[in-house]
Design a protein around this motif. Structure first.
Motif, PDB file in Angstrom:
ATOM      1  N   ALA A 167      -1.968  -6.375   3.957  1.00 22.52           N
ATOM      2  CA  ALA A 167      -0.974  -6.709   2.940  1.00 22.52           C
ATOM      3  C   ALA A 167      -0.173  -5.460   2.580  1.00 22.52           C
ATOM      4  O   ALA A 167      -0.732  -4.364   2.513  1.00 22.52           O
ATOM      5  CB  ALA A 167      -1.665  -7.254   1.696  1.00 22.52           C
ATOM      6  N   PRO A 168       1.147  -5.583   2.359  1.00 27.98           N
ATOM      7  CA  PRO A 168       1.966  -4.414   2.009  1.00 27.98           C
ATOM      8  C   PRO A 168       1.402  -3.685   0.794  1.00 27.98           C
ATOM      9  O   PRO A 168       1.068  -4.290  -0.220  1.00 27.98           O
ATOM     10  CB  PRO A 168       3.337  -5.032   1.697  1.00 27.98           C
ATOM     11  N   GLY A 169       1.288  -2.383   0.920  1.00 26.24           N
ATOM     12  CA  GLY A 169       0.789  -1.566  -0.178  1.00 26.24           C
ATOM     13  C   GLY A 169      -0.713  -1.448  -0.249  1.00 26.24           C
ATOM     14  O   GLY A 169      -1.240  -0.659  -1.029  1.00 26.24           O
ATOM     15  N   SER A 170      -1.445  -2.212   0.580  1.00 25.42           N
ATOM     16  CA  SER A 170      -2.906  -2.192   0.479  1.00 25.42           C
ATOM     17  C   SER A 170      -3.502  -0.908   1.015  1.00 25.42           C
ATOM     18  O   SER A 170      -4.631  -0.563   0.684  1.00 25.42           O
ATOM     19  CB  SER A 170      -3.501  -3.381   1.244  1.00 25.42           C
ATOM     20  N   SER A 171      -2.748  -0.184   1.835  1.00 27.10           N
ATOM     21  CA  SER A 171      -3.285   1.042   2.444  1.00 27.10           C
ATOM     22  C   SER A 171      -2.533   2.286   2.003  1.00 27.10           C
ATOM     23  O   SER A 171      -2.493   3.264   2.704  1.00 27.10           O
ATOM     24  CB  SER A 171      -3.224   0.923   3.977  1.00 27.10           C
ATOM     25  N   ILE A 172      -1.905   2.218   0.808  1.00 29.72           N
ATOM     26  CA  ILE A 172      -1.107   3.360   0.355  1.00 29.72           C
ATOM     27  C   ILE A 172      -1.976   4.613   0.284  1.00 29.72           C
ATOM     28  O   ILE A 172      -3.160   4.537  -0.042  1.00 29.72           O
ATOM     29  CB  ILE A 172      -0.469   3.056  -1.021  1.00 29.72           C
ATOM     30  N   LEU A 173      -1.394   5.761   0.614  1.00 32.83           N
ATOM     31  CA  LEU A 173      -2.172   6.991   0.735  1.00 32.83           C
ATOM     32  C   LEU A 173      -2.747   7.452  -0.591  1.00 32.83           C
ATOM     33  O   LEU A 173      -2.272   7.086  -1.659  1.00 32.83           O
ATOM     34  CB  LEU A 173      -1.316   8.109   1.314  1.00 32.83           C
ATOM     35  N   GLU A 174      -3.816   8.252  -0.504  1.00 28.58           N
ATOM     36  CA  GLU A 174      -4.397   8.872  -1.683  1.00 28.58           C
ATOM     37  C   GLU A 174      -3.614  10.153  -1.980  1.00 28.58           C
ATOM     38  O   GLU A 174      -3.779  11.167  -1.319  1.00 28.58           O
ATOM     39  CB  GLU A 174      -5.876   9.199  -1.428  1.00 28.58           C
ATOM     40  N   LEU A 175      -2.767  10.087  -2.995  1.00 23.59           N
ATOM     41  CA  LEU A 175      -1.881  11.217  -3.259  1.00 23.59           C
ATOM     42  C   LEU A 175      -2.644  12.497  -3.566  1.00 23.59           C
ATOM     43  O   LEU A 175      -2.286  13.570  -3.094  1.00 23.59           O
ATOM     44  CB  LEU A 175      -0.967  10.885  -4.445  1.00 23.59           C
ATOM     45  N   GLU A 176      -3.706  12.385  -4.346  1.00 22.35           N
ATOM     46  CA  GLU A 176      -4.387  13.591  -4.788  1.00 22.35           C
ATOM     47  C   GLU A 176      -4.999  14.368  -3.631  1.00 22.35           C
ATOM     48  O   GLU A 176      -5.083  15.579  -3.661  1.00 22.35           O
ATOM     49  CB  GLU A 176      -5.475  13.226  -5.805  1.00 22.35           C
ATOM     50  N   SER A 177      -5.463  13.660  -2.593  1.00 18.39           N
ATOM     51  CA  SER A 177      -6.103  14.359  -1.480  1.00 18.39           C
ATOM     52  C   SER A 177      -5.094  14.811  -0.444  1.00 18.39           C
ATOM     53  O   SER A 177      -5.256  15.859   0.175  1.00 18.39           O
ATOM     54  CB  SER A 177      -7.145  13.446  -0.818  1.00 18.39           C
ATOM     55  N   ASP A 178      -4.034  14.044  -0.245  1.00 15.69           N
ATOM     56  CA  ASP A 178      -3.106  14.377   0.832  1.00 15.69           C
ATOM     57  C   ASP A 178      -2.083  15.442   0.442  1.00 15.69           C
ATOM     58  O   ASP A 178      -1.586  16.158   1.289  1.00 15.69           O
ATOM     59  CB  ASP A 178      -2.378  13.114   1.300  1.00 15.69           C
ATOM     60  N   PHE A 179      -1.755  15.532  -0.834  1.00 15.56           N
ATOM     61  CA  PHE A 179      -0.768  16.519  -1.259  1.00 15.56           C
ATOM     62  C   PHE A 179      -1.455  17.690  -1.944  1.00 15.56           C
ATOM     63  O   PHE A 179      -1.101  18.104  -3.040  1.00 15.56           O
ATOM     64  CB  PHE A 179       0.267  15.855  -2.175  1.00 15.56           C
ATOM     65  N   HIS A 180      -2.475  18.213  -1.248  1.00 21.19           N
ATOM     66  CA  HIS A 180      -3.308  19.243  -1.854  1.00 21.19           C
ATOM     67  C   HIS A 180      -2.534  20.512  -2.180  1.00 21.19           C
ATOM     68  O   HIS A 180      -2.819  21.187  -3.167  1.00 21.19           O
ATOM     69  CB  HIS A 180      -4.495  19.581  -0.952  1.00 21.19           C
ATOM     70  N   GLU A 181      -1.524  20.852  -1.377  1.00 25.46           N
ATOM     71  CA  GLU A 181      -0.776  22.081  -1.641  1.00 25.46           C
ATOM     72  C   GLU A 181      -0.036  21.998  -2.969  1.00 25.46           C
ATOM     73  O   GLU A 181       0.056  22.975  -3.709  1.00 25.46           O
ATOM     74  CB  GLU A 181       0.211  22.359  -0.508  1.00 25.46           C
ATOM     75  N   PHE A 182       0.517  20.827  -3.292  1.00 26.70           N
ATOM     76  CA  PHE A 182       1.246  20.665  -4.537  1.00 26.70           C
ATOM     77  C   PHE A 182       0.304  20.528  -5.731  1.00 26.70           C
ATOM     78  O   PHE A 182       0.741  20.584  -6.866  1.00 26.70           O
ATOM     79  CB  PHE A 182       2.172  19.456  -4.466  1.00 26.70           C
ATOM     80  N   ASN A 183      -0.979  20.280  -5.492  1.00 21.23           N
ATOM     81  CA  ASN A 183      -1.940  20.122  -6.578  1.00 21.23           C
ATOM     82  C   ASN A 183      -2.664  21.422  -6.901  1.00 21.23           C
ATOM     83  O   ASN A 183      -3.593  21.430  -7.701  1.00 21.23           O
ATOM     84  CB  ASN A 183      -2.969  19.046  -6.221  1.00 21.23           C
TER      85      ASN A 183
END
Length: 585
Positions: free
Chosen positions: A306-322
């Motif tokens: 379903a659309p949106g069911s696999s949206i990425l985990e922002l906190e883990s994938d954008f570690h440089e910006f965090n």
């Protein structure tokens, strides 16, 4: 902890010191005050040596402002947060108006996971320096603010991260904008604003904030493109969102998150074949990525989530910006430092000290990330240690910094080739061959190898023959040789070159012709390889095997004999000497 004391400066630092001093110079570490020595050691990321010098500086004068702050910074870079916090607390106690004692401690507490402590300290900083902060926020010259107080926006950024973590998106947005006005990294501030809106499912707000990153003066990275794509997908604009995910994957082709998100976007759009191709590449690069394995299986079985069911985990994938990043200010010209560090790394490589060379480059690149040569040399070290992903990452950083860096394109393609990712290698080799150096016979040969691996025998044949022709037409003085590592020029980088390239090209052509049933052409190529180098033992073995298959046993025996004389093993030839060759009707 027992702090390091006594003599300092290992051999590599003496090498760098000599490089910085130049011909006839007194040397970087001539007789100087310990505090000056410490600052110079920090400039080249030699934190242990900086601590020794700082200890001596405190022994000489215990009330020198900033020394404990510098010790805190050195401990933080060595991964010793408790020691760092202890020194920074002493600095704040003695010199409460020294901002570094507050800003760096806030970052260390946040990175340590002590959100409560980081929030309390950041708020205390904002109160103590209230007038300065207000004046900086109202200033219209952000560049001047950032230069005057390079870390003045760090506490606001940390407060924004904490507010976002605790589900307060409006406060987070306010803090990120505040940090931006105070001179903190623009990409990180704007990306965090967009992420906070995404987390609150405010896709229109996220798109507005993500579009703010489309500033020509800012570096357009794959992370920022992905944020814009996610906002578009959340608004139901799948075509535009998918196009941006594709652009993000092109911008960051060796990061797991960029390929995974693009694969997810294709999968949710019902493009199973394209999704399977992207996810297959991801699995070759990251075989242990179990989420990618599940997504690939879904694509292979033509399942559409379903659309949106696999949206990425922002906190883990954008570690440089965090990350809460404290900005170090060099005491010397960064380009000169980079040149000298490069010289030191090359000397270590020459001595076979690859781990030391890698450590030197890694530490300095954390401080200064604008040198394509340093990135390339670090990539070469990783390549020699079979660390392909790190090789690809640093080679790609070199390419982004210098798009016409032919050797970096070639190195990245070589790493992909060794991972059996032939289609990606072909794309990069074509860039090196077609656009950057069409007369380079070795790049043409490498392209042929990748085409051979991908099953494009016709393309491989053309590339191998082009490589042979280019080498034959080149003047003797036109051959590329590895440069001398003398001097401290920043453009000196490691090169691995093979000459002549025609011998392996003929060998590969022989293999290609053998596999396609053209034995006579294969024999001709092997004889040509031998004519160029009569010591090519493997050519004699392959020649003997072809003669054996043609029932030319005497010629085969002569070739196998020569193969053994040149160092080959009798065990390898024995099967052909004790059984009869096949007969063809």
């Amino acid at each position: 902890m027992r702090e390091p004391r006594g003599r300092f400066l290992p051999a590599v630092l003496l090498i760098i010191a000599a490089a910085l001093a130049g011909p006839g110079g007194a040397g970087l570490w001539a007789v100087e005050k310990p505090l000056n020595l410490a600052r110079k050691a920090l400039d080249i990321a030699s934190y242990e040596d900086a601590l020794r010098a700082l200890n001596q500086a405190l022994a000489d004068d215990p009330e020198t402002k900033g020394v404990r702050g510098l010790k805190g910074y050195a401990f933080s870079k060595l991964g010793q947060p408790d020691q760092a916090l202890g020194e920074l607390a002493k600095e704040r106690e003695r010199f409460p108006k020294n901002e570094d004692g507050w800003t760096l401690a806030t970052a260390v507490l946040y990175e340590k996971g002590d959100l409560g402590g980081a929030e309390e300290l950041a708020r205390r900083y904002m109160a103590i320096f209230e007038e300065d902060v207000k004046e900086r926020i109202e200033s219209k010259n952000v560049g001047r603010v950032a230069k005057k107080a390079p870390n003045g926006g760090l506490p606001s950024f940390v407060l924004g991260l904490i507010a976002k973590t605790r589900g307060r998106p409006e406060e987070a947005e306010q803090r990120f904008r505040e940090a931006l006005k105070l001179g903190y990294d623009a990409n990180a501030c704007r990306a965090q604003s967009a992420m906070a809106a995404l987390g609150a499912r405010d896709f229109a707000g996220a798109l507005k904030r993500a579009l703010e990153t489309r500033d020509p003066a800012l570096n357009e990275g794959g992370e920022l493109l992905t944020l814009e794509a996610l906002a578009l997908l959340g608004l139901g604009q799948r075509v535009d969102g998918l196009a941006l995910l594709s652009s993000a994957a092109d911008a960051e082709p060796f990061e797991s998150w960029s390929l995974r998100n693009y694969g997810i976007g294709l999968l949710e759009s019902g493009k199973h074949g394209e999704a399977a191709a992207v996810l297959s590449t991801l699995l070759k690069l990251y075989p242990a990525d179990f989420q990618a394995r599940e997504l690939f299986d879904a694509a292979a079985s033509r399942k559409t989530p379903a659309p949106g069911s696999s949206i990425l985990e922002l906190e883990s994938d954008f570690h440089e910006f965090n990350k809460a990043i404290y900005r170090y200010s060099f005491n010397q010209e960064p380009d000169n430092l980079a040149s000298s560090v490069n010289f030191g790394a090359l000397e270590l490589i020459r001595l076979g000290e690859l781990d030391s060379a890698a450590g030197l480059l890694e530490r300095f690149i954390e401080l200064y990330s604008l040198s394509p040569t340093l990135e390339y040399n670090l990539a070469q070290i990783y390549n020699s240690r079979n660390a392909r992903i790190n090789c690809l990452r640093h080679a790609w950083k070199a390419i982004k910094l210098q798009p016409d860096f032919r050797d970096a394109w070639d190195l990245a393609a070589n790493a992909l080739f060794r991972l059996n990712e032939f289609s990606g290698a072909i794309r990069l080799y074509r860039k090196a061959v077609v656009e950057l150096d069409p007369a380079d016979s070795e790049a043409r040969y490498n392209l042929g190898c990748a085409q051979f691996g991908a099953g494009d025998f016709y393309g491989a044949e053309l590339s191998f023959r082009d490589a042979i022709a280019l080498e034959a037409s080149a003047r003797p003085d036109a051959k590329r040789e590895a440069p001398e590592t003398k001097g401290n020029a920043l453009d000196v980088h490691v090169q691995v070159r093979v000459h002549p390239i025609s011998i392996p090209a003929y060998m590969n052509l022989a293999k290609l012709y053998t596999e396609s049933g053209r034995a006579e052409q294969a024999i001709d190529c092997l004889n040509l390889a031998i004519s160029l180098d009569p010591g090519t033992s493997e050519a004699y073995f392959e020649l003997g095997r072809l003669h054996w298959e043609k029932n030319e046993t005497e010629a085969a025996a002569e070739c196998f004999k020569k193969y053994v004389e040149l160092g080959g093993t009798e065990e390898k030839t024995r099967p052909y000497l004790i059984r009869k060759p096949p007969r063809y009707c």
